[in-house]
Design a protein around this motif. Structure first.
Motif, PDB file in Angstrom:
ATOM      1  N   LEU A 153       0.879  -1.465   0.081  1.00  0.00           N
ATOM      2  CA  LEU A 153       0.078  -0.019  -0.119  1.00  0.00           C
ATOM      3  C   LEU A 153       0.825   1.339  -0.090  1.00  0.00           C
ATOM      4  CD1 LEU A 153      -2.879  -0.861   2.519  1.00  0.00           C
ATOM      5  CD2 LEU A 153      -3.070  -0.728   0.206  1.00  0.00           C
ATOM      6  N   ALA A 154       1.885   1.427   0.653  1.00  0.00           N
ATOM      7  CA  ALA A 154       2.698   2.569   1.076  1.00  0.00           C
ATOM      8  C   ALA A 154       3.586   2.609  -0.153  1.00  0.00           C
ATOM      9  CB  ALA A 154       3.598   2.372   2.221  1.00  0.00           C
ATOM     10  N   LEU A 155       4.193   1.600  -0.957  1.00  0.00           N
ATOM     11  CA  LEU A 155       4.993   1.761  -2.199  1.00  0.00           C
ATOM     12  C   LEU A 155       4.093   2.055  -3.165  1.00  0.00           C
ATOM     13  CD1 LEU A 155       7.835   1.200  -3.300  1.00  0.00           C
ATOM     14  CD2 LEU A 155       6.930  -1.164  -3.700  1.00  0.00           C
ATOM     15  N   ALA A 209      11.909  11.048  -3.561  1.00  0.00           N
ATOM     16  CA  ALA A 209      10.729  11.199  -3.319  1.00  0.00           C
ATOM     17  C   ALA A 209       9.688   9.987  -3.147  1.00  0.00           C
ATOM     18  CB  ALA A 209      10.124  11.975  -4.497  1.00  0.00           C
ATOM     19  N   ILE A 210       9.972   8.979  -3.930  1.00  0.00           N
ATOM     20  CA  ILE A 210       9.324   7.622  -3.748  1.00  0.00           C
ATOM     21  C   ILE A 210       9.642   7.047  -2.651  1.00  0.00           C
ATOM     22  CG2 ILE A 210       8.890   5.339  -4.631  1.00  0.00           C
ATOM     23  CD1 ILE A 210       9.515   6.566  -7.498  1.00  0.00           C
ATOM     24  N   GLY A 211      11.151   6.929  -2.196  1.00  0.00           N
ATOM     25  CA  GLY A 211      11.256   6.281  -0.988  1.00  0.00           C
ATOM     26  C   GLY A 211      10.954   7.138   0.283  1.00  0.00           C
ATOM     27  N   LEU A 212      11.015   8.446   0.278  1.00  0.00           N
ATOM     28  CA  LEU A 212      10.437   9.036   1.219  1.00  0.00           C
ATOM     29  C   LEU A 212       8.800   9.112   1.774  1.00  0.00           C
ATOM     30  CD1 LEU A 212      12.646  12.563   0.986  1.00  0.00           C
ATOM     31  CD2 LEU A 212      12.847  10.550   2.641  1.00  0.00           C
ATOM     32  N   LEU A 231       7.455   7.051   4.804  1.00  0.00           N
ATOM     33  CA  LEU A 231       6.158   7.981   5.647  1.00  0.00           C
ATOM     34  C   LEU A 231       5.098   7.067   5.954  1.00  0.00           C
ATOM     35  CD1 LEU A 231       5.372  10.303   7.455  1.00  0.00           C
ATOM     36  CD2 LEU A 231       4.686  11.477   5.144  1.00  0.00           C
ATOM     37  N   ASN A 232       4.455   6.802   4.833  1.00  0.00           N
ATOM     38  CA  ASN A 232       3.236   5.826   4.736  1.00  0.00           C
ATOM     39  C   ASN A 232       3.531   4.406   5.543  1.00  0.00           C
ATOM     40  OD1 ASN A 232       2.094   7.612   3.456  1.00  0.00           O
ATOM     41  ND2 ASN A 232       2.129   6.724   1.464  1.00  0.00           N
ATOM     42  N   VAL A 233       4.422   3.752   5.422  1.00  0.00           N
ATOM     43  CA  VAL A 233       4.813   2.519   6.056  1.00  0.00           C
ATOM     44  C   VAL A 233       5.124   2.802   7.645  1.00  0.00           C
ATOM     45  CG1 VAL A 233       6.780   0.732   6.651  1.00  0.00           C
ATOM     46  CG2 VAL A 233       5.998   1.214   4.234  1.00  0.00           C
ATOM     47  N   SER A 234       5.557   3.936   7.947  1.00  0.00           N
ATOM     48  CA  SER A 234       5.679   4.284   9.465  1.00  0.00           C
ATOM     49  C   SER A 234       4.612   4.505   9.951  1.00  0.00           C
ATOM     50  CB  SER A 234       6.525   5.445   9.532  1.00  0.00           C
ATOM     51  OG  SER A 234       7.884   5.136   9.077  1.00  0.00           O
ATOM     52  N   GLY A 284       2.379  12.830  15.358  1.00  0.00           N
ATOM     53  CA  GLY A 284       3.732  12.965  15.675  1.00  0.00           C
ATOM     54  C   GLY A 284       4.761  12.870  14.402  1.00  0.00           C
ATOM     55  N   ILE A 285       4.674  11.668  13.724  1.00  0.00           N
ATOM     56  CA  ILE A 285       5.608  11.361  12.601  1.00  0.00           C
ATOM     57  C   ILE A 285       5.181  12.163  11.668  1.00  0.00           C
ATOM     58  CG2 ILE A 285       5.890   9.768  10.913  1.00  0.00           C
ATOM     59  CD1 ILE A 285       5.668   7.563  12.996  1.00  0.00           C
ATOM     60  N   ILE A 286       3.776  12.418  11.269  1.00  0.00           N
ATOM     61  CA  ILE A 286       3.361  13.452  10.184  1.00  0.00           C
ATOM     62  C   ILE A 286       3.798  14.852  10.446  1.00  0.00           C
ATOM     63  CG2 ILE A 286       1.389  14.287   8.851  1.00  0.00           C
ATOM     64  CD1 ILE A 286       0.020  11.680   9.476  1.00  0.00           C
TER      65      ILE A 286
END
Length: 253
Positions: A81-83, A206-209, A213-216, A229-231
């Motif tokens: 989903l994140a990727l 950008a894809i990696g970040l 972020l989404n995985v976290s 907090g992460i966002i």
């Protein structure tokens, strides 16, 4: 529902819809940012996310092999989903900057592209829903809008959830939209910078970040405070990056 819940629902609706509009007006008035970049940014999210990625994932979810080996493996599904979110959205930005927006690839236009991208997400996914929540809340508290509320989809499911949700969670939804729009601006500038120098390095980063972020967020979704907090940290880092790019691009064509 309590008055505090209604207030925070209304505040989140205002943030989700009003914040991108205010930013559009500000950057158009103060920097003469291109409305074409704004519109294309909104279209990129709509096409690559809503019209391609989500229908594709829904179709895959109906495939036996995907459901058995991917969906039922929670952590792997989260990564997928994140990727896919990172790949579709960032490639969408890259395609737009590379092939459609060939003129005026400047800082302010990268910013307003990000506002369009994040703004349409905010309005469609949160703002519209929270306007419906306001109608339901007013109906529950004051008996208003009975005819309209009766036409809303899934009303029997939504109403108990609204009554049981803590007021602060409604406020956090608004803060998340604000943070997310800022992150979209940062990612848009990162991809635009990649196009400006004729390399794909920025796109890959950008894809990696985006994926990271989404995985976290998805892995720790059970703790909403850590998620926000992460966002929030992502938004702060994005603000720093946005400001730095503003300074650098004044002297680089």
């Amino acid at each position: 529902m309590g008055g505090l819940s209604l207030f925070f629902i209304a505040l989140t609706a205002l943030i989700s819809i009003g914040f991108p509009i205010v930013m559009i007006i500000y950057f158009k008035r103060n920097y003469n940012a291109s409305l074409l970049y704004l519109v294309v940014g909104a279209l990129v999210f709509t096409i690559f996310q809503l019209l391609i990625r989500i229908p594709l994932l829904n179709w895959l979810g109906g495939q036996f092999w995907f459901y058995t080996y991917i969906v039922q493996n929670e952590k792997l599904y989260i990564v997928i989903l994140a990727l896919t979110a990172g790949i579709f959205e960032e490639i969408g930005r890259y395609v737009a900057f590379k092939f459609l927006l060939v003129d005026k690839r400047e800082w302010e236009n990268g910013v307003i592209f990000g506002i369009g991208h994040g703004g349409v997400e905010s309005i469609i996914l949160v703002g519209v829903n929270y306007l419906a929540f306001i109608l339901i809340s007013l109906h529950l508290n004051f008996g208003l809008f009975e005819n309209i509320v009766g036409l809303l989809p899934n009303i029997d499911t939504v109403t108990p959830l609204l009554q049981e949700t803590a007021p602060t969670l409604y406020l956090l939804a608004g803060m998340e939209r604000l943070f997310t729009i800022i992150i979209h601006i940062g990612l848009s500038l990162l991809v635009l910078g990649s196009v400006r120098v004729g390399k794909v390095t920025g796109l890959i980063v950008a894809i990696g970040l985006h994926t990271l972020l989404n995985v976290s967020i998805l892995l720790i979704s059970s703790n909403i405070w850590i998620v926000e907090g992460i966002i929030g940290i992502g938004a702060i880092l994005s603000i720093i990056y946005i400001h730095r790019k503003k300074s650098l691009w004044k002297f680089v064509i």
